[in-house]
Motif scaffolding. Structure first.
Motif, PDB file in Angstrom:
ATOM      1  N   GLN A  31      31.210  47.935  17.726  1.00  0.00           N
ATOM      2  CA  GLN A  31      29.742  47.730  17.721  1.00  0.00           C
ATOM      3  C   GLN A  31      29.497  46.855  16.522  1.00  0.00           C
ATOM      4  N   LYS A  33      25.626  44.804  14.803  1.00  0.00           N
ATOM      5  CA  LYS A  33      24.105  44.658  14.700  1.00  0.00           C
ATOM      6  C   LYS A  33      23.819  43.186  15.405  1.00  0.00           C
ATOM      7  N   SER A  39      12.816  45.738  25.684  1.00  0.00           N
ATOM      8  CA  SER A  39      13.748  45.813  26.777  1.00  0.00           C
ATOM      9  C   SER A  39      14.269  44.319  27.552  1.00  0.00           C
ATOM     10  N   LYS A  42      16.985  43.490  25.308  1.00  0.00           N
ATOM     11  CA  LYS A  42      18.187  44.349  25.755  1.00  0.00           C
ATOM     12  C   LYS A  42      18.837  43.833  27.039  1.00  0.00           C
ATOM     13  N   GLU A  46      22.757  42.284  26.531  1.00  0.00           N
ATOM     14  CA  GLU A  46      23.856  42.943  27.471  1.00  0.00           C
ATOM     15  C   GLU A  46      24.440  41.830  28.567  1.00  0.00           C
ATOM     16  N   SER A  58      25.935  47.909  25.581  1.00  0.00           N
ATOM     17  CA  SER A  58      24.848  48.759  25.492  1.00  0.00           C
ATOM     18  C   SER A  58      24.388  48.227  24.239  1.00  0.00           C
ATOM     19  N   TRP A  59      22.929  47.874  24.296  1.00  0.00           N
ATOM     20  CA  TRP A  59      22.211  47.578  22.982  1.00  0.00           C
ATOM     21  C   TRP A  59      21.026  48.581  22.960  1.00  0.00           C
ATOM     22  N   ASP A  60      20.820  48.866  21.550  1.00  0.00           N
ATOM     23  CA  ASP A  60      19.810  50.038  21.392  1.00  0.00           C
ATOM     24  C   ASP A  60      18.860  49.403  20.635  1.00  0.00           C
ATOM     25  N   ALA A  61      17.855  49.286  21.004  1.00  0.00           N
ATOM     26  CA  ALA A  61      16.444  48.657  20.457  1.00  0.00           C
ATOM     27  C   ALA A  61      16.265  49.382  18.995  1.00  0.00           C
ATOM     28  N   LYS A  62      16.280  50.534  18.918  1.00  0.00           N
ATOM     29  CA  LYS A  62      16.136  51.422  17.641  1.00  0.00           C
ATOM     30  C   LYS A  62      16.881  50.987  16.493  1.00  0.00           C
ATOM     31  N   THR A  63      18.224  50.796  16.913  1.00  0.00           N
ATOM     32  CA  THR A  63      19.053  50.469  15.838  1.00  0.00           C
ATOM     33  C   THR A  63      19.542  49.065  15.620  1.00  0.00           C
ATOM     34  N   ASP A  64      19.105  48.513  16.781  1.00  0.00           N
ATOM     35  CA  ASP A  64      19.384  47.073  16.753  1.00  0.00           C
ATOM     36  C   ASP A  64      21.167  46.849  16.874  1.00  0.00           C
TER      37      ASP A  64
END
Length: 130
Positions: A31, A33, A39, A42, A46, A58-64
């Motif tokens: 993983q 940054k 979205s 995202k 992805e 899988s990209w998480d917007a909260k953690t980048d």
């Protein structure tokens, strides 16, 4: 005769189990940054990773953070990072060029300094329904 059949079955089972283990040995996960906002980001991030032959992305917007798995004989984390940057997103390995960044939708144009709190909400830019 039953003993021979039993041993043949065991040998076949062991060979299949070994082949599955060998096939999974070249699968890697990592993983890193990737800066983005929403979205739409995202989906684009992805897709860029999957187009660069990542098996999963899988990209998480909260953690980048973008989590990927890939087969090391098919691609690399470096190749995925390059593809994500070419899609317009700065990441741990590469900075997107200005042309790719400027092509992003307005709400996807993230704060390129990487500082917390610099993201914009797409909700603010959506047209109002009449």
């Amino acid at each position: 005769m039953k003993k021979i059949a039993f041993f043949l079955f065991l040998a076949l089972f062991a060979q299949v189990a070994f082949a599955q283990t060998a096939a999974n040995d070249n699968q890697q996960s990592t993983q890193f940054k990737v800066l983005g906002n929403c979205s739409m980001c995202k989906k684009t991030i992805e897709k860029a990773a999957l187009d660069a032959d990542a098996t999963t992305a899988s990209w998480d917007a909260k953690t980048d953070m973008l989590a990927i798995t890939f087969k090391n004989k098919k691609t690399s984390a470096d190749a995925v990072q390059k593809a994500v940057a070419m899609a317009g997103y700065d990441n741990a390995g590469y900075k997107a060029n200005d042309e790719a960044y400027n092509k992003l939708h307005g709400c996807c144009q993230y704060d390129r300094t990487g500082e917390a709190g610099g993201t914009k909400s797409c909700m603010a830019e959506e047209p109002k329904k009449q």
